[in-house]
Structure formats: C-alpha cells, structure tokens
Design a protein around this motif. Sequence first.
Motif, PDB file in Angstrom:
ATOM      1  N   ARG A   3      32.880  73.956  53.048  1.00  0.00           N
ATOM      2  CA  ARG A   3      34.196  73.281  54.265  1.00  0.00           C
ATOM      3  C   ARG A   3      32.862  73.459  55.379  1.00  0.00           C
ATOM      4  O   ARG A   3      32.229  72.204  55.809  1.00  0.00           O
ATOM      5  N   MET A  38      30.406  70.021  55.309  1.00  0.00           N
ATOM      6  CA  MET A  38      31.507  68.635  55.727  1.00  0.00           C
ATOM      7  C   MET A  38      31.315  69.127  57.523  1.00  0.00           C
ATOM      8  O   MET A  38      31.671  67.451  57.415  1.00  0.00           O
ATOM      9  N   TYR A  69      44.508  71.666  57.186  1.00  0.00           N
ATOM     10  CA  TYR A  69      43.893  70.580  57.127  1.00  0.00           C
ATOM     11  C   TYR A  69      43.989  68.997  57.053  1.00  0.00           C
ATOM     12  O   TYR A  69      42.893  67.886  57.072  1.00  0.00           O
ATOM     13  N   ASP A  87      41.187  68.854  60.007  1.00  0.00           N
ATOM     14  CA  ASP A  87      40.064  68.668  59.318  1.00  0.00           C
ATOM     15  C   ASP A  87      39.811  67.338  58.922  1.00  0.00           C
ATOM     16  O   ASP A  87      38.414  66.406  58.986  1.00  0.00           O
ATOM     17  N   HIS A  88      40.798  66.743  58.418  1.00  0.00           N
ATOM     18  CA  HIS A  88      40.691  65.188  57.632  1.00  0.00           C
ATOM     19  C   HIS A  88      40.700  63.970  58.662  1.00  0.00           C
ATOM     20  O   HIS A  88      39.980  63.688  58.625  1.00  0.00           O
ATOM     21  N   SER A 134      37.008  63.910  60.116  1.00  0.00           N
ATOM     22  CA  SER A 134      36.065  62.874  58.654  1.00  0.00           C
ATOM     23  C   SER A 134      36.066  61.837  58.733  1.00  0.00           C
ATOM     24  O   SER A 134      35.187  61.290  59.092  1.00  0.00           O
ATOM     25  N   PHE A 163      36.954  65.274  50.943  1.00  0.00           N
ATOM     26  CA  PHE A 163      37.371  66.881  52.349  1.00  0.00           C
ATOM     27  C   PHE A 163      38.856  66.680  51.009  1.00  0.00           C
ATOM     28  O   PHE A 163      39.401  67.377  50.277  1.00  0.00           O
ATOM     29  N   CYS A 164      39.699  65.684  50.622  1.00  0.00           N
ATOM     30  CA  CYS A 164      40.746  64.915  50.065  1.00  0.00           C
ATOM     31  C   CYS A 164      39.992  66.064  48.455  1.00  0.00           C
ATOM     32  O   CYS A 164      41.777  66.587  48.103  1.00  0.00           O
ATOM     33  N   LYS A 203      41.316  69.455  48.583  1.00  0.00           N
ATOM     34  CA  LYS A 203      42.354  70.003  49.553  1.00  0.00           C
ATOM     35  C   LYS A 203      42.988  70.690  49.161  1.00  0.00           C
ATOM     36  O   LYS A 203      43.569  71.673  50.211  1.00  0.00           O
ATOM     37  N   ILE A 228      41.125  74.413  49.561  1.00  0.00           N
ATOM     38  CA  ILE A 228      40.480  74.279  51.332  1.00  0.00           C
ATOM     39  C   ILE A 228      42.512  74.784  51.702  1.00  0.00           C
ATOM     40  O   ILE A 228      41.980  75.729  52.625  1.00  0.00           O
TER      41      ILE A 228
END
Length: 129
Positions: A4, A7, A48, A51-52, A55, A67-68, A71, A74
């Motif tokens: 994480r 990313m 989540y 963060d998505h 991104s 990220f997916c 998922k 995370i």
Amino acid sequence: LEIRGVMMDFALESAIPRMTQEQLDALSAQSEAFAAARGAEEAAQLIYEFDHMLSGYSNNTLLPLFFCSFKTPIKELWRRYVTRNGVSILKQRNDELLECIARKDIACAKRVIADSIAETISGRTEIYG
C-alpha cells in the motif's frame, strides 16, 4: 501494508500536481464519510474507496487496477485497524494528508503515509498483535 505504501507514494506523486479543487473536495467528503461510519466493515469500505479515488486521480490507468487487485486484503487490514483503534486517529491522519495535498506538498503527503504505515506495523496503532 508495505505494498500500500508503494502504491500510495506513486499515486501521490502522480495525482498531487494535477489535482483539482473538485477532486480535493471529493476526497474530503470521502474522509468525512468514513469518519461517520457506523461500523468497522463500513469504515473499511469507505477508506478503501478513498485510496481508490486518489489512485484514480493519478491518471495512471494501471494504478486503480492494482488497488482493485488488493481490495480484499486491504479492506481486511482496514477493518482490523478500525476494530482495534477506531476511526479518530485515522481521520486525523487523513486530515493531515489532505492538508499536504491542498498545499501540493508531495513530500509531506508521502511522509504522512509512511508514518501512518510505520505506526500500524509496529507503533501505537499496531494491527498485527
């Protein structure tokens, strides 16, 4: 958590220079939403999504896919975090992150994420014990 961090660093480097006020407002609204979550599961989902969203603002087509792909783990880590520590510390950290982003200060934003991850691995908000 280390994945994480990598990313998020990439997302911050890419997103901060081009982030609009509307995008910053959307992140702020998402942060407020998870602060008001009624349980660990809901909070984990909203964190989540924060963060998505970040991104996605990087304009890198692969980063949201990464990220997916993580998922489930995370969200489980966020659920454990919220169960053990609540959302208030996380909300404070997100507020710091949003302030850095608003100032377009990439180094500051990366430091907030790095400090947060270090605390979660072996500090006062540790989730592995």
